[in-house]
Design an enzyme around this catalytic site. Structure first.
Site, PDB file in Angstrom:
ATOM      1  N   SER A  14       0.714  -1.309   0.006  1.00  0.00           N
ATOM      2  CA  SER A  14      -0.060  -0.005  -0.074  1.00  0.00           C
ATOM      3  C   SER A  14       0.874   1.480   0.103  1.00  0.00           C
ATOM      4  O   SER A  14       1.751   1.385   0.939  1.00  0.00           O
ATOM      5  CB  SER A  14      -0.873   0.008   1.100  1.00  0.00           C
ATOM      6  N   HIS A  39      -0.898  -1.093  -4.511  1.00  0.00           N
ATOM      7  CA  HIS A  39      -2.129  -0.460  -4.073  1.00  0.00           C
ATOM      8  C   HIS A  39      -2.339   0.876  -3.717  1.00  0.00           C
ATOM      9  O   HIS A  39      -1.583   1.277  -2.853  1.00  0.00           O
ATOM     10  CB  HIS A  39      -2.705  -1.235  -2.724  1.00  0.00           C
ATOM     11  N   ASP A  41      -4.451   4.155  -2.274  1.00  0.00           N
ATOM     12  CA  ASP A  41      -5.580   4.480  -1.398  1.00  0.00           C
ATOM     13  C   ASP A  41      -5.847   5.900  -1.913  1.00  0.00           C
ATOM     14  O   ASP A  41      -5.304   6.957  -1.434  1.00  0.00           O
ATOM     15  CB  ASP A  41      -5.062   4.422  -0.172  1.00  0.00           C
ATOM     16  N   MET A  43      -8.586   8.871  -1.344  1.00  0.00           N
ATOM     17  CA  MET A  43      -9.261   9.172  -0.441  1.00  0.00           C
ATOM     18  C   MET A  43      -9.789  10.859  -0.534  1.00  0.00           C
ATOM     19  O   MET A  43      -8.856  11.701  -0.966  1.00  0.00           O
ATOM     20  CB  MET A  43      -8.627   9.134   1.095  1.00  0.00           C
ATOM     21  N   HIS A  72      -7.815   2.060  -5.013  1.00  0.00           N
ATOM     22  CA  HIS A  72      -8.814   1.802  -4.164  1.00  0.00           C
ATOM     23  C   HIS A  72      -9.751   3.229  -3.877  1.00  0.00           C
ATOM     24  O   HIS A  72      -9.053   4.157  -3.089  1.00  0.00           O
ATOM     25  CB  HIS A  72      -8.088   1.106  -2.737  1.00  0.00           C
ATOM     26  N   MET A  74     -11.860   5.515  -2.177  1.00  0.00           N
ATOM     27  CA  MET A  74     -12.836   5.703  -1.062  1.00  0.00           C
ATOM     28  C   MET A  74     -13.220   7.212  -1.170  1.00  0.00           C
ATOM     29  O   MET A  74     -12.621   8.253  -0.365  1.00  0.00           O
ATOM     30  CB  MET A  74     -11.800   5.752   0.181  1.00  0.00           C
ATOM     31  N   MET A 143     -12.726  -4.800   3.800  1.00  0.00           N
ATOM     32  CA  MET A 143     -11.949  -4.210   4.703  1.00  0.00           C
ATOM     33  C   MET A 143     -11.600  -4.657   5.870  1.00  0.00           C
ATOM     34  O   MET A 143     -12.820  -5.325   6.799  1.00  0.00           O
ATOM     35  CB  MET A 143     -12.382  -2.824   4.743  1.00  0.00           C
ATOM     36  N   ASP A 181      -7.765  -5.803   3.268  1.00  0.00           N
ATOM     37  CA  ASP A 181      -7.013  -4.560   3.607  1.00  0.00           C
ATOM     38  C   ASP A 181      -7.247  -4.182   4.823  1.00  0.00           C
ATOM     39  O   ASP A 181      -8.231  -3.835   5.210  1.00  0.00           O
ATOM     40  CB  ASP A 181      -7.497  -3.633   2.356  1.00  0.00           C
TER      41      ASP A 181
HETATM   42  C1  DX5 Z   1      -6.939   2.100   4.733  1.00  0.00           C
HETATM   43  C2  DX5 Z   1      -6.423   1.615   3.382  1.00  0.00           C
HETATM   44  C3  DX5 Z   1      -5.295   0.534   3.441  1.00  0.00           C
HETATM   45  C4  DX5 Z   1      -4.187   0.932   4.406  1.00  0.00           C
HETATM   46  C5  DX5 Z   1      -3.695  -0.289   4.596  1.00  0.00           C
HETATM   47  O1  DX5 Z   1      -7.787   2.953   4.614  1.00  0.00           O
HETATM   48  O2  DX5 Z   1      -7.538   1.181   2.467  1.00  0.00           O
HETATM   49  O3  DX5 Z   1      -4.990   0.181   2.215  1.00  0.00           O
HETATM   50  O4  DX5 Z   1      -3.327   1.677   3.847  1.00  0.00           O
HETATM   51  O5  DX5 Z   1      -2.367  -0.185   5.418  1.00  0.00           O
HETATM   52  P1  DX5 Z   1      -2.070  -0.996   6.842  1.00  0.00           P
HETATM   53  O6  DX5 Z   1      -1.398  -2.226   6.352  1.00  0.00           O
HETATM   54  O7  DX5 Z   1      -1.123   0.153   7.269  1.00  0.00           O
HETATM   55  O8  DX5 Z   1      -3.492  -1.165   7.648  1.00  0.00           O
HETATM   56 ZN    ZN Z   2      -6.603   0.288   0.511  1.00  0.00          ZN
END
Ligand code: DX5
Ligand code: ZN
Length: 226
Positions: A14, A39, A41, A43, A72, A74, A143, A181
């Protein structure tokens, strides 16, 4: 590309956990050590209480590695970003049913844009919500934390949810990839794999001891263990 290792289990680092002052170097190191995909993220500060980045980060890193990029989303209004993500070189896009009243349409649009359609569900969303969606999905992202931040504690309810997902997949006769995740590490990866996970998103646990490539190898190596 330099010669690469192959890991015994697909690990998806990630980017959120990376040092952004040297993110390209960290991508190169994990590519060489066998990361299956990266990956990203995304947001928006509304769907989740944190703000990160849009397509510019995968676009900027696209020339650094040939590994697959998974984004991903969000964000509310996920449809607004699909074509930009495809253009940025994203191969798989995960969207949340909690983020849009039209998730079925969104998954179709992701495929129509030439990407793999992923559906991601928050810990509070019943697994049964996936029933009308699984035939549209190439991958499910379960999740195991409430999304928004890296480094949160893994939620053990995830094991039960993976069992429910596996039963639903068997009932429907479909077999999407099953990624987990949030808080995945060397201590829970084997139990998650037994419960039905087929791919692991890992952030914080890669950076716990200063050598992310070694940590990734160790975590992947633990996946099939007792
Ligand atoms: C959380 C993210 C994850 C996060 C995972 O909102 O979607 O992808 O980065 O990271 P760790 O492994 O630190 O929980
Ligand atoms: Zn994620």
């Amino acid at each position: 590309m330099s010669a690469s290792e192959t890991l015994p289990y697909p690990i998806h680092p990630s980017i959120l956990a990376f040092d952004f002052s040297r993110v390209a170097d960290e991508v190169r190191a994990l590519d060489a050590a066998g990361a299956d995909a990266f990956h990203f993220d995304v947001m928006d500060g509304h769907f989740v209480p944190n703000l990160t980045f849009g397509p510019m980060v995968p676009r900027a890193l696209r020339s650094v590695t040939a590994r697959a990029f998974h984004a991903h989303l969000m964000v509310y209004h996920p449809d607004a970003y699909l074509s930009q993500m495809a253009e940025a070189g994203v191969r798989r896009l995960y969207a949340h049913p909690e983020s849009t009243p039209h998730i079925h349409r969104t998954l179709g649009a992701i495929r129509a844009a030439g990407m793999e359609a992923g559906v991601s569900i928050n810990p509070g969303t019943p697994v049964e919500a996936l029933e009308p969606l699984l035939e549209m999905a190439d991958a499910v992202l379960v999740m195991s934390v409430n999304p928004g931040f890296g480094g949160q504690a893994f939620l053990p309810i995830t094991y039960r949810r993976l069992g429910q997902l596996r039963a639903l997949m068997a009932r429907l006769g479909v077999s999407p990839a099953v990624a987990v995740d949030g808080g995945v590490d060397g201590g829970n990866i084997a139990a998650l794999t037994r419960a039905g996970m087929t791919e692991a998103v890992v952030g914080t646990a890669l950076f716990a001891e200063g050598d992310p490539a070694a940590a990734m190898r160790a975590i992947a190596g633990a996946a099939w263990g007792g």
